[in-house]
Design a protein around this motif. Structure first.
Motif, PDB file in Angstrom:
ATOM      1  N   ARG A   1       0.833  -1.209   0.000  1.00 21.16           N
ATOM      2  CA  ARG A   1       0.000   0.000   0.000  1.00 21.16           C
ATOM      3  C   ARG A   1       0.866   1.258   0.000  1.00 21.16           C
ATOM      4  NH1 ARG A   1      -3.222  -0.890   4.412  1.00 21.16           N
ATOM      5  NH2 ARG A   1      -1.644  -0.005   5.808  1.00 21.16           N
ATOM      6  N   ILE A   2       0.538   2.171  -0.922  1.00 18.55           N
ATOM      7  CA  ILE A   2       1.176   3.495  -0.955  1.00 18.55           C
ATOM      8  C   ILE A   2       0.081   4.541  -0.996  1.00 18.55           C
ATOM      9  CG2 ILE A   2       2.571   5.104  -2.286  1.00 18.55           C
ATOM     10  CD1 ILE A   2       4.313   2.882  -3.174  1.00 18.55           C
ATOM     11  N   THR A   3       0.110   5.435  -0.014  1.00 18.05           N
ATOM     12  CA  THR A   3      -0.872   6.519   0.049  1.00 18.05           C
ATOM     13  C   THR A   3      -0.118   7.841   0.189  1.00 18.05           C
ATOM     14  OG1 THR A   3      -1.050   6.471   2.467  1.00 18.05           O
ATOM     15  CG2 THR A   3      -2.466   4.946   1.239  1.00 18.05           C
ATOM     16  N   SER A   4      -0.848   8.896   0.350  1.00 19.09           N
ATOM     17  CA  SER A   4      -0.235  10.222   0.506  1.00 19.09           C
ATOM     18  C   SER A   4       0.131  10.521   1.956  1.00 19.09           C
ATOM     19  CB  SER A   4      -1.196  11.301  -0.012  1.00 19.09           C
ATOM     20  OG  SER A   4      -2.422  11.244   0.705  1.00 19.09           O
ATOM     21  N   ASN A   5       0.023   9.539   2.832  1.00 19.49           N
ATOM     22  CA  ASN A   5       0.387   9.739   4.236  1.00 19.49           C
ATOM     23  C   ASN A   5       1.906   9.819   4.394  1.00 19.49           C
ATOM     24  OD1 ASN A   5      -2.300   9.653   5.122  1.00 19.49           O
ATOM     25  ND2 ASN A   5      -2.281   7.418   5.198  1.00 19.49           N
ATOM     26  N   GLY A   6       2.336  10.132   5.594  1.00 18.70           N
ATOM     27  CA  GLY A   6       3.766  10.198   5.888  1.00 18.70           C
ATOM     28  C   GLY A   6       4.109   9.385   7.117  1.00 18.70           C
ATOM     29  N   LEU A   7       5.412   9.264   7.375  1.00 18.29           N
ATOM     30  CA  LEU A   7       5.922   8.549   8.544  1.00 18.29           C
ATOM     31  C   LEU A   7       6.838   9.477   9.329  1.00 18.29           C
ATOM     32  CD1 LEU A   7       6.918   5.117   6.923  1.00 18.29           C
ATOM     33  CD2 LEU A   7       4.837   5.616   8.212  1.00 18.29           C
ATOM     34  N   GLN A   8       6.860   9.279  10.647  1.00 16.33           N
ATOM     35  CA  GLN A   8       7.745  10.071  11.497  1.00 16.33           C
ATOM     36  C   GLN A   8       8.451   9.163  12.484  1.00 16.33           C
ATOM     37  OE1 GLN A   8       6.059  13.506  13.429  1.00 16.33           O
ATOM     38  NE2 GLN A   8       7.769  13.723  14.859  1.00 16.33           N
TER      39      GLN A   8
ATOM     40  N   LEU B   1       9.038  11.741   6.711  1.00 14.91           N
ATOM     41  CA  LEU B   1       9.129  11.416   5.290  1.00 14.91           C
ATOM     42  C   LEU B   1       7.759  11.026   4.761  1.00 14.91           C
ATOM     43  CD1 LEU B   1      12.320   9.130   5.286  1.00 14.91           C
ATOM     44  CD2 LEU B   1      12.205  11.539   4.603  1.00 14.91           C
ATOM     45  N   PRO B   2       7.457  11.414   3.530  1.00 17.66           N
ATOM     46  CA  PRO B   2       6.200  10.952   2.929  1.00 17.66           C
ATOM     47  C   PRO B   2       6.319   9.478   2.567  1.00 17.66           C
ATOM     48  CG  PRO B   2       7.484  12.169   1.327  1.00 17.66           C
ATOM     49  CD  PRO B   2       8.210  12.304   2.627  1.00 17.66           C
ATOM     50  N   CYS B   3       5.210   8.771   2.634  1.00 19.33           N
ATOM     51  CA  CYS B   3       5.207   7.403   2.137  1.00 19.33           C
ATOM     52  C   CYS B   3       5.470   7.433   0.625  1.00 19.33           C
ATOM     53  CB  CYS B   3       3.864   6.727   2.413  1.00 19.33           C
ATOM     54  SG  CYS B   3       3.535   6.438   4.171  1.00 19.33           S
TER      55      CYS B   3
ATOM     56  N   CYS C   1      12.587  -6.749  -5.229  1.00 17.47           N
ATOM     57  CA  CYS C   1      12.298  -6.570  -3.807  1.00 17.47           C
ATOM     58  C   CYS C   1      10.810  -6.690  -3.539  1.00 17.47           C
ATOM     59  CB  CYS C   1      12.783  -5.197  -3.326  1.00 17.47           C
ATOM     60  SG  CYS C   1      14.566  -5.006  -3.307  1.00 17.47           S
ATOM     61  N   ASP C   2      10.481  -7.010  -2.284  1.00 16.74           N
ATOM     62  CA  ASP C   2       9.117  -6.915  -1.781  1.00 16.74           C
ATOM     63  C   ASP C   2       9.069  -5.768  -0.795  1.00 16.74           C
ATOM     64  OD1 ASP C   2       7.025  -9.253  -2.380  1.00 16.74           O
ATOM     65  OD2 ASP C   2       9.058 -10.053  -2.562  1.00 16.74           O
ATOM     66  N   ILE C   3       8.126  -4.855  -1.012  1.00 20.12           N
ATOM     67  CA  ILE C   3       8.033  -3.650  -0.193  1.00 20.12           C
ATOM     68  C   ILE C   3       6.667  -3.634   0.474  1.00 20.12           C
ATOM     69  CG2 ILE C   3       8.034  -1.134  -0.243  1.00 20.12           C
ATOM     70  CD1 ILE C   3       9.903  -1.412  -2.734  1.00 20.12           C
ATOM     71  N   GLY C   4       6.663  -3.506   1.815  1.00 21.01           N
ATOM     72  CA  GLY C   4       5.427  -3.602   2.580  1.00 21.01           C
ATOM     73  C   GLY C   4       4.545  -2.378   2.466  1.00 21.01           C
ATOM     74  N   ASP C   5       3.533  -2.337   3.317  1.00 24.09           N
ATOM     75  CA  ASP C   5       2.572  -1.237   3.316  1.00 24.09           C
ATOM     76  C   ASP C   5       3.155  -0.001   4.010  1.00 24.09           C
ATOM     77  OD1 ASP C   5       0.744  -2.906   2.118  1.00 24.09           O
ATOM     78  OD2 ASP C   5      -0.268  -3.441   3.993  1.00 24.09           O
ATOM     79  N   ASP C   6       2.773   1.170   3.481  1.00 24.15           N
ATOM     80  CA  ASP C   6       3.091   2.454   4.112  1.00 24.15           C
ATOM     81  C   ASP C   6       4.593   2.603   4.377  1.00 24.15           C
ATOM     82  OD1 ASP C   6       0.299   3.103   4.281  1.00 24.15           O
ATOM     83  OD2 ASP C   6       0.170   1.723   5.983  1.00 24.15           O
ATOM     84  N   VAL C   7       5.375   2.322   3.367  1.00 26.98           N
ATOM     85  CA  VAL C   7       6.830   2.396   3.469  1.00 26.98           C
ATOM     86  C   VAL C   7       7.320   3.688   2.813  1.00 26.98           C
ATOM     87  CG1 VAL C   7       8.979   1.348   2.639  1.00 26.98           C
ATOM     88  CG2 VAL C   7       7.188  -0.094   3.627  1.00 26.98           C
TER      89      VAL C   7
END
Length: 739
Positions: A94-101, A107-109, A119-125
């Motif tokens: 999953r990729i959304t317009s949310n960010g991580l802190q 950083l934005p997702c 590669c395998d990339i998980g959700d909200d990375v």
């Protein structure tokens, strides 16, 4: 001659499609079959990109060898993926317009300015500025920022001492412990504890045993090629250079790592691990809750849970036990038990087994001075080893538990059989001097505080390695019993020589009886004698034993405290038991004199022998079963320890058969006296620091001193000791009638 490494040209079809040699892929499987075992597919499954998504990705300056090999989920926002290069088979969660802190990093997702290969990339990375990311599985909510190279090979072992299919056994990682010659080598593995390392390295002469350990280690892991590197969910990796063949747990924080290669880094939400700037980790295992910061180097190593490397420490060919800290120094070819401290830039620890609760002071060079043509020597130190400033020791040496060594250059090999002793190299008289029981006599505050300190600092959430924190345990107390016998023998010899007679004319038992009688009945004469030890130093010079009568009494007080403490604990928990019924239970098994410190767990030598036999016979067939056996022994350890304490008490009281009712009353009274003495000495030994005129000289007055170091009356440890003493004495008083 080995083939010269060189840059070669690859055909384009092999550039990104040759992770596993086809000969290692089973019939009916594809090159992703191992990867698919490692990854849990999303509930909605994977899907191909739509033409509209591909169009937007291209507009955002993304390229791919083939858009058909890029898989996504239903929640995929292509606007968050910019300026990337995709190669091989890539699956994106999953990729959304949310960010991580994380801390101050926001950083934005999404994925930007990166090169992603298979590669395998998980959700909200959030993956930004990763120059080369190849063959990794990235967990949910991970942040990868400013990483130069992050790759994994098909034969990665993640620091474990195994070989993959088709590999030569010489490629196996091994750690050469306790000795620079390399013959005590072990194969590290994820989950290895200090007891395992000692078991393997100590009994290296038992080839069947060590072969079994090697097979167990190999059998723990899948030898098939094709495992991807992993980064657990919630991990943050930023501003790092090279991460290769790494298995990284969840909630791990890596900032500014220089080179992390062929390692497993255990980390979890409950016990996160952090790795800081300029750190180099190669060929090793990092336990849960570790901290590694500021230009440290670790090569061929195991770092156990909740341990720390800081400020340029070098850990090479070594195993470091739980709750330990090493800073600013060089540590080579060592097996270090839990609760070790070494934090000065100019100290060296080489070719040693240090059995925990230890502290290496500045300037100490332990084991780095060779005195032979080869490097086949080592040093063994029991729990509580504390060499002073600028102490220099040569191989080979052996020290009893809680040995303190005064500052000095010790020119010869030493065997110290006295626990709790102080060793002094007296250059004026050209003698080695030893004060047995020094800690009990002159530093009770520190001695008693050890029990509280080490247990309080144990921050492990999941305690795989069983650790005895009590200073007074079967290992140290059996050394006390040996020390009592030696004091009697050497005092008896001095008495006989003082009478102009030849000690060789007396059997050892007679010398001991003469010494015992003199120590108990003629302390003044004993104090006037020069009493010398035998076999403590490889030298023609003498070894002087000082404070003999005081040390003898101190050792007996230790035994009383050890026995009474364990008896009180047992009888307080078993309210229907009397002293006699407890004695019946304990005397059902004989006195065990031989104990081993197995990585912090104190075990009877007979239990270790039974485990050795079980491993060689195949009854114990893997490391999981070995750990289970440790736990079985640990569960009965309190009873084993109580039995040992009981027999030690009988020995020093001269009871050959059974205790009498009057003996129990005397034991209670002695226990009360010793406990009160300990509490008093805890206060007095700390009080000396407040009365020392040199310590007070830097302060204008007592008020300034108290403001800096705190008031003696407010010392929380002293207050706690007084409360515990009152509680202990009350329990003892209540047990008087339970004969």
């Amino acid at each position: 001659m080995a083939e010269t490494e060189k840059v070669t040209v690859l055909p384009s079809d092999k550039m990104y499609n040759s992770f596993i040699d086809p000969k290692y892929v089973p019939v009916g499987k594809d090159k992703y079959y191992i990867r698919n075992l490692q990854v849990k597919a999303p509930a909605s499954g994977w899907r191909h990109l739509t033409s509209k998504e591909i169009e937007e990705l291209v507009k955002n300056d993304n390229t791919a060898m083939s858009w058909d090999t890029i898989m996504v989920t239903d929640q995929f926002d292509p606007s968050m993926v910019k300026n990337n290069r995709f190669y091989g088979y890539v699956r994106i969660g999953r990729i959304t317009s949310n960010g991580l802190q994380y801390h101050d990093l926001r950083l934005p997702c999404g994925i930007t300015n990166s090169s992603i290969h298979s590669c395998d990339i998980g959700d909200d990375v959030a993956i930004h500025n990763v120059s080369y990311l190849s063959h990794y599985i990235i967990g949910d909510r991970c942040m990868l920022f400013n990483v130069q190279e992050m790759s994994c090979t098909d034969h990665s072992k993640f620091g474990n001492g195994i070989v993959k299919d088709g590999e030569d056994s010489d490629t196996r990682v091994r750690i050469e412990l306790m000795n620079e010659i390399g013959s005590r080598y072990i194969y590290p593995f994820d989950g290895m504890i200090t007891a395992d390392a000692y078991f393997w390295a100590k009994f290296t002469d038992d080839v069947k045993l060590t072969d079994s350990f090697a097979k167990m280690t190999q059998d723990m892991f899948d030898s098939r090629r094709g495992y991807y590197g992993t980064v657990g969910e919630g991990s943050v990796i930023k501003n790092s250079l090279i991460i290769k063949d790494a298995k990284i747990g969840s909630n791990c924080y890596i900032k500014g790592g220089s080179k992390i290669k062929n390692v497993t880094i255990n980390s979890s939400e409950q016990e996160p691990t952090q790795i800081g700037e300029n750190v180099i980790l190669v060929n090793g295992i990092v336990g849960y809750g570790c901290r590694i910061f500021y230009s440290c180097i670790a090569v061929k190593f195991v770092l156990s849970s909740h341990s720390n490397l800081k400020y340029g420490a070098r850990l090479i060919n070594s195993f470091m036990g739980e709750n330990s800290t090493i800073s600013c120094c060089e540590v080579l070819n060592n097996l270090i038990y839990p609760a070790h401290e070494q934090h000065h830039n100019n100290s060296f620890l080489i070719a040693c087994v240090i059995k925990g609760q230890s502290n290496i002071a500045a300037g100490a060079t332990i084991g780095s001075n060779h005195n032979s043509r080869t490097n086949d020597n080592e040093i063994e130190a029991g729990r509580g080893f504390w060499p002073g400033l600028c102490t220099s020791l040569k191989h080979s040496c052996k020290f009893a538990s809680f040995t303190t060594i005064s500052k000095g250059d010790y020119p010869n090999e030493i065997i110290n059989p006295f626990p709790f002793a102080l060793l002094v190299n007296n250059t004026t008289s050209n003698m080695l001097e030893v004060i047995p029981a020094f800690s009990w006599l002159y530093n009770m505050y520190s001695l008693v505080r050890n029990n509280w300190k080490f247990e309080n600092r144990d921050q492990r959430k999941f305690k795989v390695q069983n650790i005895e924190f009590d200073t007074f345990a079967p290992d140290s107390m059996e050394e006390v019993m040996t020390a009592l016998a030696l004091l009697e023998k050497w005092t008896g010899k001095a008495m006989v020589e003082n009478q102009g007679k030849n000690p060789l004319d007396y059997p050892e038992d007679s010398l001991r009886q003469i010494g015992r009688d003199a120590i108990n009945n003629d302390k003044e004469q004993v104090s006037s004698l020069q009493i010398y030890a035998e076999g403590m130093e490889k030298s023609s010079r003498k070894t002087l034993v000082k404070k003999v009568t005081k040390a003898y009494s101190a050792y007996k007080e230790m035994v009383i405290h050890y026995a009474v403490k364990n008896i009180v604990a047992y009888m307080s928990e078993n309210l229907n038991e009397s002293f006699n019924s407890m004695a019946d239970m304990l005397e059902a098994e004989p006195y065990c004199h031989e104990w081993l410190n197995m990585g912090g767990q104190i075990m009877k030598s007979s239990d270790v022998k039974a485990m050795r036999d079980g491993i060689v016979s195949g009854r114990i067939s893997n490391w999981k079963e070995i750990h289970k056996e440790y736990n079985v022994i640990w569960k009965r350890y309190r009873t084993d320890k109580l039995r040992h304490a009981y027999y030690c008490l009988k020995d020093i009281m001269g009871v050959n058969d059974r205790f009498l009712s009057s003996d129990w009353n005397m034991i209670v009274n002695c226990g009360i006296d010793v406990q009160n003495h300990m509490a008093e000495q805890v206060y007095l030994t700390r009080k000396k620091d407040y009365e020392n005129p040199f310590r007070k000289s830097t302060f204008r007055n007592d008020d300034e001193m108290n403001a800096v170091v705190g008031r003696l009356e407010d010392n929380t440890f002293i207050a706690s000791t007084n409360r515990n003493t009152a509680d202990f004495v009350e329990k003892l008083q209540n047990l008087k009638n339970r004969i």
